[in-house]
Design a protein around this motif. Structure first.
Motif, PDB file in Angstrom:
ATOM      1  N   TYR A 103     -88.125 -18.372  15.185  1.00 27.95           N
ATOM      2  CA  TYR A 103     -87.410 -17.769  14.054  1.00 27.95           C
ATOM      3  C   TYR A 103     -88.369 -17.365  12.934  1.00 27.95           C
ATOM      4  CZ  TYR A 103     -83.816 -17.195  10.451  1.00 27.95           C
ATOM      5  OH  TYR A 103     -82.997 -16.689   9.465  1.00 27.95           O
ATOM      6  N   HIS A 104     -89.381 -18.211  12.681  1.00 25.45           N
ATOM      7  CA  HIS A 104     -90.297 -17.988  11.559  1.00 25.45           C
ATOM      8  C   HIS A 104     -91.607 -17.298  11.938  1.00 25.45           C
ATOM      9  CE1 HIS A 104     -87.811 -21.380   9.916  1.00 25.45           C
ATOM     10  NE2 HIS A 104     -87.759 -20.505   8.932  1.00 25.45           N
ATOM     11  N   HIS A 105     -91.836 -17.002  13.212  1.00 22.38           N
ATOM     12  CA  HIS A 105     -93.178 -16.577  13.628  1.00 22.38           C
ATOM     13  C   HIS A 105     -93.628 -15.255  13.026  1.00 22.38           C
ATOM     14  CE1 HIS A 105     -91.503 -13.921  16.853  1.00 22.38           C
ATOM     15  NE2 HIS A 105     -92.682 -13.329  16.794  1.00 22.38           N
ATOM     16  N   ASP A 106     -92.717 -14.447  12.558  1.00 24.51           N
ATOM     17  CA  ASP A 106     -93.109 -13.161  11.969  1.00 24.51           C
ATOM     18  C   ASP A 106     -93.369 -13.259  10.465  1.00 24.51           C
ATOM     19  OD1 ASP A 106     -93.761 -10.503  12.617  1.00 24.51           O
ATOM     20  OD2 ASP A 106     -91.855  -9.784  11.817  1.00 24.51           O
ATOM     21  N   ASP A 107     -93.073 -14.412   9.878  1.00 26.81           N
ATOM     22  CA  ASP A 107     -93.275 -14.620   8.434  1.00 26.81           C
ATOM     23  C   ASP A 107     -94.691 -15.125   8.185  1.00 26.81           C
ATOM     24  OD1 ASP A 107     -90.556 -13.985   8.077  1.00 26.81           O
ATOM     25  OD2 ASP A 107     -89.966 -16.080   8.285  1.00 26.81           O
ATOM     26  N   LYS A 108     -95.681 -14.254   8.406  1.00 27.09           N
ATOM     27  CA  LYS A 108     -97.084 -14.667   8.366  1.00 27.09           C
ATOM     28  C   LYS A 108     -97.581 -15.025   6.958  1.00 27.09           C
ATOM     29  CE  LYS A 108     -97.994 -13.773  12.814  1.00 27.09           C
ATOM     30  NZ  LYS A 108     -96.786 -13.321  13.444  1.00 27.09           N
ATOM     31  N   LEU A 109     -96.870 -14.589   5.932  1.00 23.03           N
ATOM     32  CA  LEU A 109     -97.318 -14.842   4.558  1.00 23.03           C
ATOM     33  C   LEU A 109     -96.700 -16.090   3.948  1.00 23.03           C
ATOM     34  CD1 LEU A 109     -97.290 -11.159   3.232  1.00 23.03           C
ATOM     35  CD2 LEU A 109     -99.238 -12.494   4.065  1.00 23.03           C
ATOM     36  N   THR A 110     -95.818 -16.772   4.680  1.00 18.39           N
ATOM     37  CA  THR A 110     -95.206 -18.001   4.170  1.00 18.39           C
ATOM     38  C   THR A 110     -95.643 -19.180   5.033  1.00 18.39           C
ATOM     39  OG1 THR A 110     -93.214 -17.731   5.509  1.00 18.39           O
ATOM     40  CG2 THR A 110     -93.173 -16.761   3.307  1.00 18.39           C
ATOM     41  N   VAL A 111     -95.488 -20.376   4.476  1.00 17.28           N
ATOM     42  CA  VAL A 111     -95.830 -21.598   5.202  1.00 17.28           C
ATOM     43  C   VAL A 111     -94.533 -22.339   5.513  1.00 17.28           C
ATOM     44  CG1 VAL A 111     -97.057 -23.800   5.101  1.00 17.28           C
ATOM     45  CG2 VAL A 111     -98.081 -21.753   4.088  1.00 17.28           C
ATOM     46  N   ASP A 112     -94.361 -22.673   6.781  1.00 13.92           N
ATOM     47  CA  ASP A 112     -93.167 -23.372   7.234  1.00 13.92           C
ATOM     48  C   ASP A 112     -93.572 -24.697   7.885  1.00 13.92           C
ATOM     49  OD1 ASP A 112     -90.918 -21.409   6.623  1.00 13.92           O
ATOM     50  OD2 ASP A 112     -92.236 -20.107   7.776  1.00 13.92           O
ATOM     51  N   ASP A 121     -99.966 -18.983  13.902  1.00  7.70           N
ATOM     52  CA  ASP A 121    -101.424 -18.919  14.035  1.00  7.70           C
ATOM     53  C   ASP A 121    -101.843 -18.460  15.428  1.00  7.70           C
ATOM     54  OD1 ASP A 121    -101.698 -19.683  11.404  1.00  7.70           O
ATOM     55  OD2 ASP A 121    -102.200 -21.769  11.857  1.00  7.70           O
ATOM     56  N   ALA A 122    -101.149 -18.924  16.451  1.00 10.81           N
ATOM     57  CA  ALA A 122    -101.471 -18.502  17.815  1.00 10.81           C
ATOM     58  C   ALA A 122    -101.208 -17.010  17.991  1.00 10.81           C
ATOM     59  CB  ALA A 122    -100.651 -19.320  18.815  1.00 10.81           C
ATOM     60  N   ASP A 123    -100.130 -16.533  17.407  1.00  6.15           N
ATOM     61  CA  ASP A 123     -99.793 -15.112  17.461  1.00  6.15           C
ATOM     62  C   ASP A 123    -100.875 -14.287  16.760  1.00  6.15           C
ATOM     63  OD1 ASP A 123     -97.930 -13.122  18.322  1.00  6.15           O
ATOM     64  OD2 ASP A 123     -96.933 -13.121  16.373  1.00  6.15           O
ATOM     65  N   VAL A 124    -101.324 -14.761  15.612  1.00  7.53           N
ATOM     66  CA  VAL A 124    -102.372 -14.063  14.867  1.00  7.53           C
ATOM     67  C   VAL A 124    -103.681 -14.051  15.659  1.00  7.53           C
ATOM     68  CG1 VAL A 124    -103.877 -14.239  12.823  1.00  7.53           C
ATOM     69  CG2 VAL A 124    -101.391 -14.349  12.572  1.00  7.53           C
ATOM     70  N   ILE A 125    -104.037 -15.169  16.247  1.00  6.35           N
ATOM     71  CA  ILE A 125    -105.270 -15.206  17.042  1.00  6.35           C
ATOM     72  C   ILE A 125    -105.218 -14.151  18.144  1.00  6.35           C
ATOM     73  CG2 ILE A 125    -106.530 -16.557  18.785  1.00  6.35           C
ATOM     74  CD1 ILE A 125    -106.137 -18.998  16.991  1.00  6.35           C
TER      75      ILE A 125
END
Length: 155
Positions: A103-112, A121-125
């Protein structure tokens, strides 16, 4: 058979139905790449690597199923819950953890939550190192830089 292996078999069957070979290859590479990165990050951070890998295997399935990335994280969490319920691979608590991460994986600018952060982080890598000819997206740059520091790597 392991839960992760069972889930991967299910995901593979779904992905193999994609008619466009390039999109299918890209989807497989992305889900498996993010899954491996998620396992490594979770293990380093003292979290459950199996749950992290399972979240990663499902995180973009809704987009691949529909061909649309519109609200794919939120809709993908619902889709993942249906898959996990059908397959009976996880407890309700584990399903909640996995679906929250999706649910939150696309919210790269927030911390959950910690597991949400593992999937982000894995998605970004994978986004940043899968094709080094592409520039890093602005919304992913700070997170990527933090990951490089966390893993003792330089650019």
């Amino acid at each position: 058979m392991s839960r992760l292996k069972d889930l991967r078999q299910y995901v593979d069957k779904k992905l193999n139905k994609m008619e466009d070979e390039d999109k299918r290859t890209s989807a497989i590479a992305h889900l498996y790449g993010v899954s491996l990165a998620a396992q490594m990050i979770a293990k380093k951070r003292g979290l459950d690597p199996e749950l992290a890998a399972m979240a990663a295997m499902l995180h973009d399935m809704h987009a691949y199923k529909t061909g649309s990335y519109d609200d794919h994280a939120h809709l993908g969490a619902d889709y993942a819950r249906k898959i996990l319920t059908k397959l009976e691979l996880t407890t309700p608590e584990e399903t909640d953890i996995i679906c929250s991460a999706i649910y939150h994986h696309d919210d790269k600018l927030t911390v959950d939550s910690p597991m949400d952060e593992v999937l982000k982080d894995a998605d970004v890598i994978h986004h940043c190192v899968n094709d080094l000819s592409k520039p890093i997206k602005e919304k992913e740059q700070a997170r990527f830089d933090s990951l490089m520091k966390e893993f003792g790597m330089t650019k």
